[in-house]
Design a protein around this motif. Structure first.
Motif, PDB file in Angstrom:
ATOM      1  N   MET A   1      -6.547 -31.112 -22.808  1.00 14.51           N
ATOM      2  CA  MET A   1      -5.541 -30.133 -22.479  1.00 14.51           C
ATOM      3  C   MET A   1      -6.237 -28.897 -21.908  1.00 14.51           C
ATOM      4  N   THR A   2      -5.751 -28.433 -20.774  1.00 15.30           N
ATOM      5  CA  THR A   2      -6.340 -27.253 -20.150  1.00 15.30           C
ATOM      6  C   THR A   2      -5.444 -26.050 -20.385  1.00 15.30           C
ATOM      7  N   HIS A   3      -6.094 -24.933 -20.540  1.00 21.78           N
ATOM      8  CA  HIS A   3      -5.360 -23.683 -20.737  1.00 21.78           C
ATOM      9  C   HIS A   3      -5.535 -22.815 -19.499  1.00 21.78           C
ATOM     10  N   ALA A   4      -4.462 -22.314 -19.005  1.00 21.75           N
ATOM     11  CA  ALA A   4      -4.518 -21.412 -17.854  1.00 21.75           C
ATOM     12  C   ALA A   4      -4.934 -20.032 -18.338  1.00 21.75           C
ATOM     13  N   THR A   5      -5.833 -19.421 -17.606  1.00 20.12           N
ATOM     14  CA  THR A   5      -6.257 -18.069 -17.924  1.00 20.12           C
ATOM     15  C   THR A   5      -5.168 -17.107 -17.468  1.00 20.12           C
ATOM     16  N   PRO A   6      -4.719 -16.231 -18.341  1.00 21.91           N
ATOM     17  CA  PRO A   6      -3.665 -15.307 -17.916  1.00 21.91           C
ATOM     18  C   PRO A   6      -4.190 -14.339 -16.858  1.00 21.91           C
ATOM     19  N   ILE A   7      -3.350 -14.029 -15.906  1.00 19.82           N
ATOM     20  CA  ILE A   7      -3.707 -13.077 -14.862  1.00 19.82           C
ATOM     21  C   ILE A   7      -3.522 -11.673 -15.419  1.00 19.82           C
ATOM     22  N   GLU A   8      -4.553 -10.839 -15.220  1.00 21.74           N
ATOM     23  CA  GLU A   8      -4.488  -9.472 -15.723  1.00 21.74           C
ATOM     24  C   GLU A   8      -3.453  -8.672 -14.938  1.00 21.74           C
ATOM     25  N   PRO A   9      -2.592  -7.950 -15.620  1.00 23.03           N
ATOM     26  CA  PRO A   9      -1.662  -7.090 -14.885  1.00 23.03           C
ATOM     27  C   PRO A   9      -2.436  -5.900 -14.309  1.00 23.03           C
ATOM     28  N   PRO A  10      -2.092  -5.452 -13.124  1.00 26.78           N
ATOM     29  CA  PRO A  10      -2.839  -4.328 -12.544  1.00 26.78           C
ATOM     30  C   PRO A  10      -2.535  -3.023 -13.259  1.00 26.78           C
ATOM     31  N   LEU A  11      -3.581  -2.225 -13.436  1.00 25.62           N
ATOM     32  CA  LEU A  11      -3.417  -0.865 -13.955  1.00 25.62           C
ATOM     33  C   LEU A  11      -2.923   0.055 -12.846  1.00 25.62           C
ATOM     34  N   LEU A  12      -3.318  -0.289 -11.609  1.00 26.93           N
ATOM     35  CA  LEU A  12      -2.949   0.491 -10.440  1.00 26.93           C
ATOM     36  C   LEU A  12      -2.865  -0.462  -9.258  1.00 26.93           C
ATOM     37  N   SER A  13      -1.793  -0.417  -8.526  1.00 24.62           N
ATOM     38  CA  SER A  13      -1.625  -1.258  -7.343  1.00 24.62           C
ATOM     39  C   SER A  13      -0.910  -0.446  -6.272  1.00 24.62           C
ATOM     40  N   ILE A  14      -1.610  -0.185  -5.179  1.00 21.90           N
ATOM     41  CA  ILE A  14      -1.058   0.639  -4.107  1.00 21.90           C
ATOM     42  C   ILE A  14      -1.317  -0.054  -2.779  1.00 21.90           C
ATOM     43  N   ALA A  15      -0.307  -0.067  -1.926  1.00 17.22           N
ATOM     44  CA  ALA A  15      -0.452  -0.582  -0.567  1.00 17.22           C
ATOM     45  C   ALA A  15       0.238   0.392   0.381  1.00 17.22           C
ATOM     46  N   THR A  16      -0.458   0.789   1.445  1.00 16.25           N
ATOM     47  CA  THR A  16       0.124   1.679   2.444  1.00 16.25           C
ATOM     48  C   THR A  16       0.013   1.028   3.812  1.00 16.25           C
ATOM     49  N   TYR A  17       1.000   1.296   4.647  1.00 14.14           N
ATOM     50  CA  TYR A  17       1.074   0.715   5.983  1.00 14.14           C
ATOM     51  C   TYR A  17       1.371   1.808   6.990  1.00 14.14           C
ATOM     52  N   GLN A  18       1.098   1.512   8.263  1.00 12.35           N
ATOM     53  CA  GLN A  18       1.429   2.443   9.336  1.00 12.35           C
ATOM     54  C   GLN A  18       2.941   2.609   9.420  1.00 12.35           C
ATOM     55  N   ASN A  19       3.381   3.801   9.716  1.00  8.70           N
ATOM     56  CA  ASN A  19       4.801   4.060   9.935  1.00  8.70           C
ATOM     57  C   ASN A  19       5.057   3.998  11.437  1.00  8.70           C
ATOM     58  N   ARG A  20       5.810   3.013  11.864  1.00  9.29           N
ATOM     59  CA  ARG A  20       6.119   2.849  13.278  1.00  9.29           C
ATOM     60  C   ARG A  20       7.617   3.000  13.493  1.00  9.29           C
ATOM     61  N   SER A  21       8.007   3.957  14.317  1.00  6.90           N
ATOM     62  CA  SER A  21       9.424   4.146  14.590  1.00  6.90           C
ATOM     63  C   SER A  21       9.901   3.242  15.717  1.00  6.90           C
ATOM     64  N   LEU A  22       8.972   2.736  16.529  1.00  8.53           N
ATOM     65  CA  LEU A  22       9.334   1.820  17.609  1.00  8.53           C
ATOM     66  C   LEU A  22       8.699   0.455  17.362  1.00  8.53           C
ATOM     67  N   SER A  23       9.510  -0.577  17.443  1.00  9.72           N
ATOM     68  CA  SER A  23       8.988  -1.937  17.345  1.00  9.72           C
ATOM     69  C   SER A  23       8.347  -2.321  18.681  1.00  9.72           C
ATOM     70  N   LYS A  24       7.765  -3.510  18.746  1.00  8.38           N
ATOM     71  CA  LYS A  24       7.216  -3.984  20.014  1.00  8.38           C
ATOM     72  C   LYS A  24       8.306  -4.042  21.078  1.00  8.38           C
ATOM     73  N   ARG A  25       9.456  -4.545  20.677  1.00  8.73           N
ATOM     74  CA  ARG A  25      10.581  -4.647  21.615  1.00  8.73           C
ATOM     75  C   ARG A  25      11.026  -3.257  22.067  1.00  8.73           C
TER      76      ARG A  25
END
Length: 158
Positions: A1-25
Motif C-alpha cells: 500500500m502506498t501513501h501519498a505525500t500531502p502537498i504543503e499549503p502555501p504560506l504565500l502565493s502571489i501571481a502578477t500579470y501585465q495589465n493590457r487594455s487592448l487585446s491583439k484584436r
C-alpha cells in the motif's frame, strides 16, 4: 500500500500579470483605423501637390505597428512567488526570457529598500543569487508584499 505525500499549503502565493487594455484584436483594429486615417489625409495632400508626404505617412504607420509589436512581445509577462513551510519558488517571464529562483525557505532572505527613483524595491536573496521581486506591481502593492514577505522570510538590511 502506498501513501501519498500531502502537498504543503502555501504560506504565500502571489501571481502578477501585465495589465493590457487592448487585446491583439483591439490593437489590430486601432492600427487599421490609424493607417486608414493617415493614408486618407496623405492621399488628399498628395492630390493637392504635396506628394512628398506619402513616404512619411507610410513610415508613421510602420512606427505605430512596431510599437504594437513590441508591446505584444510582453503580453504574456508574469511574476509568481509561492512560499511553503519548507521551500519557495519565484518565477518571472519578461518578453522571451524566463528567470527562476527556488530553494529552501529558511535559507532565503529578503531586503527592502528604495530604487534610484525613490520607489520601494524588494530583493529576494538565496545563496549568491539576488532578484528583484514585484516588478509588475505598483508601489502600494509592493508595500503590501513587503509585509507579507516579512512574515515568511528573514529580513536583512544592506
Amino acid at each position: 500500500m502506498t501513501h501519498a505525500t500531502p502537498i504543503e499549503p502555501p504560506l504565500l502565493s502571489i501571481a502578477t500579470y501585465q495589465n493590457r487594455s487592448l487585446s491583439k484584436r483591439g490593437r489590430r483594429l486601432w492600427l487599421v483605423l490609424i493607417a486608414a486615417t493617415v493614408f486618407i489625409v496623405a492621399s488628399g495632400a498628395a492630390l493637392a501637390g504635396a506628394w512628398i508626404i506619402l513616404p512619411f505617412a507610410g513610415f508613421e504607420v510602420f512606427l505605430v505597428w512596431l510599437a504594437f509589436h513590441i508591446l505584444a512581445r510582453h503580453d504574456l509577462d508574469y511574476e509568481s512567488l509561492v512560499v511553503t513551510k519548507s521551500d519557495f519558488k519565484w518565477e518571472l517571464r519578461n518578453g522571451l526570457e524566463t528567470e527562476l529562483l527556488e530553494g529552501v525557505r529558511d535559507w532565503a532572505r529578503f531586503c527592502r529598500g528604495n530604487n534610484k527613483f525613490g520607489s520601494s524595491k524588494i530583493q529576494l536573496m538565496y545563496g549568491k543569487n539576488t532578484v528583484v521581486v514585484g516588478r509588475l506591481m505598483s508601489a502600494s502593492q509592493r508595500g503590501a508584499l513587503e509585509g507579507q514577505m516579512a512574515l515568511v522570510f528573514r529580513c536583512v538590511t544592506h
